[in-house]
Design a protein around this motif. Sequence first.
Motif: not given
Length: 324
Positions: A124-130, A206-207
């Motif tokens: 939830e915190y990375t800009d790439h979503g990984h 969820f995403r």
Amino acid sequence: MPFPETRLRRLRRTAALRRAFAETRIDPAGLVLPVFVKDGIEGAHPIGSMPGVAQHDVASAVDLARRAADVGVGGVILFGIPEVKDQLGSSGWDPEGPVPRAARAMRDALGDELVLWADVCQCEYTDHGHCGPLDARGQVVNDAAVEAYVRDALTYADAGVDVVAPSGMMDGQVGAIRQALDGKGFEDVVLVAYAAKYASAFYGPFREAAESTMQDGDRAGHQMDPANRREALRELASDVEEGADVLMVKPALAYLDVIADARSTFDLPVAAYQVSGEYAMVQAAAERGWLDGPRAMRETVTSIRRAGADLVLTYAAIELAAGA
Ligand code: PBG
């Protein structure tokens, strides 16, 4: 003795008889409600793909937790959506981030009425979503991700959560978090390991809720292959060895065999996560009038309990508890 002496229908004749002889019950205390807390919004913003579920500001999240506690739901698990995302996901360990702020506010408002859980992951915190920083090939770097989870977990423990639940499926995450918590005086914080978490299509909604859609790629390099059952026992065993207090299987409905294996192989409490897609498919069919939503929800959660889960994380926790 066979029929006619034995009549298995005897115990099913009335609702009272069936209730008395039910082998499995949904105890509200064993339900955990996922709560999405988002920075920079006001009130509750409904999530399109999950009817009845919303993103909340802190005050609205506290209201929701209050409603859950009032019907006897055992706990809430917090997910945060920050205003700022970066490569590393550094807002995950911001003490003023959505999860720590919500945890403190819930503790103030509710004391120990509910068990407060925090999901620990970077997606939830990375800009790439990984789920952690990436290498040149786009794979999550295991040990760097674990370092980030340790910082997250310490931040959430410091904010007063009872439970941290690392969900990133990095090797060694449970041991590293346990050691760090103990080293900082948080030896009483419970560690629930998302021990057997599969690379599942059922995380789709969820995403949207957590705004953690990956820019590209998938999670198959770290989450488990849905084809594998024996490997789940290895994942579970390694988390037991690393100090997990509770083992989680996720998703739930498509993995009832894995829940049953976890129950029969280990003596730790077993939790199962009825994930967003499991919830959404029941809701979607119910909206079309294709099945009875509350009954289908109750039946699926009963089956998850029957397979061996002591605790069930479910978006329907309040409805189930209210009707229990
Ligand atoms: C990772 C995480 C996910 C879910 C819970 N924790 C998403 C993922 O692994 O992609 C999914 C829960 C759900 O679908 O309800 N932070």
